[in-house]
Design a protein around this motif. Structure first.
Motif, mmCIF file in Angstrom:
data_model
loop_
_atom_site.group_PDB
_atom_site.id
_atom_site.type_symbol
_atom_site.label_atom_id
_atom_site.label_comp_id
_atom_site.label_asym_id
_atom_site.label_seq_id
_atom_site.Cartn_x
_atom_site.Cartn_y
_atom_site.Cartn_z
ATOM 1 N N GLU A 104 1.025 -1.092 0.018
ATOM 2 C CA GLU A 104 0.136 -0.079 0.110
ATOM 3 C C GLU A 104 1.077 1.276 0.044
ATOM 4 O O GLU A 104 1.874 1.164 0.455
ATOM 5 C CB GLU A 104 -0.994 0.110 1.346
ATOM 6 C CG GLU A 104 -2.078 -1.232 1.418
ATOM 7 C CD GLU A 104 -3.063 -1.076 0.503
ATOM 8 O OE1 GLU A 104 -3.288 0.129 -0.162
ATOM 9 O OE2 GLU A 104 -3.731 -2.005 0.425
ATOM 10 N N ASP A 123 -3.894 5.081 0.210
ATOM 11 C CA ASP A 123 -4.638 5.745 -0.719
ATOM 12 C C ASP A 123 -6.222 5.126 -0.757
ATOM 13 O O ASP A 123 -6.379 3.960 -0.535
ATOM 14 C CB ASP A 123 -4.059 5.470 -2.195
ATOM 15 C CG ASP A 123 -2.709 6.312 -2.252
ATOM 16 O OD1 ASP A 123 -2.511 7.136 -1.447
ATOM 17 O OD2 ASP A 123 -1.982 6.063 -3.091
ATOM 18 N N ALA A 124 -6.902 6.114 -1.077
ATOM 19 C CA ALA A 124 -8.474 5.562 -1.195
ATOM 20 C C ALA A 124 -8.659 4.749 -2.216
ATOM 21 O O ALA A 124 -8.012 4.656 -3.424
ATOM 22 C CB ALA A 124 -9.245 7.063 -1.611
ATOM 23 N N VAL A 125 -9.513 3.670 -2.245
ATOM 24 C CA VAL A 125 -9.830 2.691 -2.937
ATOM 25 C C VAL A 125 -11.377 2.493 -3.267
ATOM 26 O O VAL A 125 -12.180 2.584 -2.561
ATOM 27 C CB VAL A 125 -9.554 1.230 -2.783
ATOM 28 C CG1 VAL A 125 -9.707 0.170 -3.798
ATOM 29 C CG2 VAL A 125 -7.846 1.134 -2.531
ATOM 30 N N LYS A 126 -11.666 2.987 -4.855
ATOM 31 C CA LYS A 126 -13.089 3.113 -5.030
ATOM 32 C C LYS A 126 -13.717 1.666 -5.621
ATOM 33 O O LYS A 126 -13.056 1.074 -6.617
ATOM 34 C CB LYS A 126 -13.264 4.277 -6.121
ATOM 35 C CG LYS A 126 -14.751 4.533 -6.265
ATOM 36 C CD LYS A 126 -14.663 5.795 -7.074
ATOM 37 C CE LYS A 126 -16.184 6.522 -7.183
ATOM 38 N NZ LYS A 126 -16.098 7.576 -7.885
ATOM 39 N N THR A 127 -14.837 1.099 -5.227
ATOM 40 C CA THR A 127 -15.401 0.029 -5.577
ATOM 41 C C THR A 127 -16.630 0.239 -6.081
ATOM 42 O O THR A 127 -17.536 1.206 -5.295
ATOM 43 C CB THR A 127 -15.168 -1.127 -4.463
ATOM 44 O OG1 THR A 127 -15.667 -0.916 -3.411
ATOM 45 C CG2 THR A 127 -13.719 -1.622 -4.412
ATOM 46 N N TYR A 154 -21.127 3.692 -5.308
ATOM 47 C CA TYR A 154 -19.818 3.370 -5.302
ATOM 48 C C TYR A 154 -19.316 3.528 -3.970
ATOM 49 O O TYR A 154 -19.616 4.459 -3.042
ATOM 50 C CB TYR A 154 -19.040 4.586 -6.064
ATOM 51 C CG TYR A 154 -19.370 4.588 -7.585
ATOM 52 C CD1 TYR A 154 -18.659 3.775 -8.353
ATOM 53 C CD2 TYR A 154 -20.404 5.587 -7.948
ATOM 54 C CE1 TYR A 154 -18.874 3.585 -9.860
ATOM 55 C CE2 TYR A 154 -20.478 5.173 -9.459
ATOM 56 C CZ TYR A 154 -19.938 4.430 -10.327
ATOM 57 O OH TYR A 154 -20.233 4.446 -11.454
ATOM 58 N N THR A 204 -16.031 4.204 -1.291
ATOM 59 C CA THR A 204 -14.996 4.644 -1.209
ATOM 60 C C THR A 204 -14.185 4.198 0.072
ATOM 61 O O THR A 204 -14.495 4.664 1.173
ATOM 62 C CB THR A 204 -14.732 6.124 -1.445
ATOM 63 O OG1 THR A 204 -15.377 6.521 -2.528
ATOM 64 C CG2 THR A 204 -13.348 6.679 -1.471
ATOM 65 N N LYS A 205 -13.196 3.195 -0.050
ATOM 66 C CA LYS A 205 -12.511 2.791 1.204
ATOM 67 C C LYS A 205 -11.112 3.241 1.628
ATOM 68 O O LYS A 205 -10.428 3.292 0.517
ATOM 69 C CB LYS A 205 -12.472 1.227 1.115
ATOM 70 C CG LYS A 205 -12.066 0.527 2.373
ATOM 71 C CD LYS A 205 -11.717 -0.957 2.178
ATOM 72 C CE LYS A 205 -10.476 -1.260 1.396
ATOM 73 N NZ LYS A 205 -9.963 -2.783 1.622
ATOM 74 N N VAL A 206 -10.841 3.839 2.802
ATOM 75 C CA VAL A 206 -9.684 4.139 3.031
ATOM 76 C C VAL A 206 -9.217 3.667 4.297
ATOM 77 O O VAL A 206 -9.825 3.449 5.331
ATOM 78 C CB VAL A 206 -9.638 5.776 3.382
ATOM 79 C CG1 VAL A 206 -8.336 6.245 3.773
ATOM 80 C CG2 VAL A 206 -10.115 6.551 2.271
#
Length: 243
Positions: A135, A149-153, A187, A189-191
């Motif tokens: 990461e 970093d933010a991960v968008k799913t 969506y 957005t996971k941080v």
């Protein structure tokens, strides 16, 4: 005159030989026959009687001599230990790191304590959790933690759909197959946050600790080079006890 490290080198051997001498003495005085002796002669009633040779058994263990021997054995131990302990009151050295005096006039006994504690601390620091290198992390002061970093799913929802296999006729109804279709409805957005530390921080701490450990060892060696004054304590102690 001797140096403290020389006294420390012989202390173990002196202690072992003294304990062995005391143990041997203790076992000797438990054997009553060794402390017993006798002398007897035979005299017939008349000159014509049978003559028998005298008999004697020598006393092999004498308590007073045992006490003297124990005193001699322990006198060396008392003197060596006294010399060491008196020297420890004066044997000190500076702990120097990067040519800077970190600790002044540290007693050798405390240097030994410090050396043990730093070894334990080295084990502890080497086991510190580190950030996942897969990461990308940055410091988040608000969270007081590290932030990835933010991960968008996407979030999907199954919506039923109709698939016409055959159109309706005047004789047959339409043949329809129902299936579900995944439709994106939102969506995520996971941080990720972590309280671990970067691997470079652990390496930095271990590097500093290694320097400090080396400095403490050097200081201990220097302190152990202190020239000691021989102490004659044992003779006074046993002179009083056995006098």
């Amino acid at each position: 005159m001797a140096k403290l490290n020389q006294i420390l080198a012989v202390e173990k051997g002196v202690k072992a030989s003294s304990q062995r001498a005391v143990t041997d003495a203790y076992h000797a005085i438990q054997k009553a026959p060794l402390m017993s002796g006798l002398s007897r002669t035979y005299q017939p009633i008349d000159d014509e009687g049978e003559q028998l040779p005298p008999e004697s058994t020598r006393v092999q263990v004498k308590v007073e001599q045992v006490l003297v021997d124990v005193g001699k054995a322990l006198t060396r131990l008392f003197d060596v230990t006294a010399t060491k302990d008196w020297a420890n009151c004066h044997a000190t050295a500076h702990v120097i790191v990067d040519n800077q005096v970190l600790l002044e006039d540290v007693p050798v006994t405390y240097l030994l304590f410090l050396e043990k504690q730093l070894a334990d601390l080295h084990t502890f620091i080497s086991k510190l959790p580190t950030l996942d290198p897969a990461e990308s992390w940055s410091r988040d002061d608000n969270a007081e933690a590290w932030r990835a970093d933010a991960v968008k799913t996407t979030r999907t929802k199954k919506v039923p759909r109709n698939h016409v296999l055959a159109e309706a006729t005047d004789k047959h109804p339409a043949q329809v197959q129902v299936y579900n279709e995944d439709i994106v409805v939102g969506y995520w957005t996971k941080v990720a946050f972590s309280g671990a530390v970067p691997a470079r921080r652990v390496n930095e701490l271990l590097g500093r600790l290694q320097k400090l450990q080396d400095a403490v060892k050097y200081a201990r060696e220097e302190a152990n080079g202190y020239v000691v004054d021989d102490r004659e304590i044992g003779a006074k102690v046993f002179g009083y006890l056995l006098g």
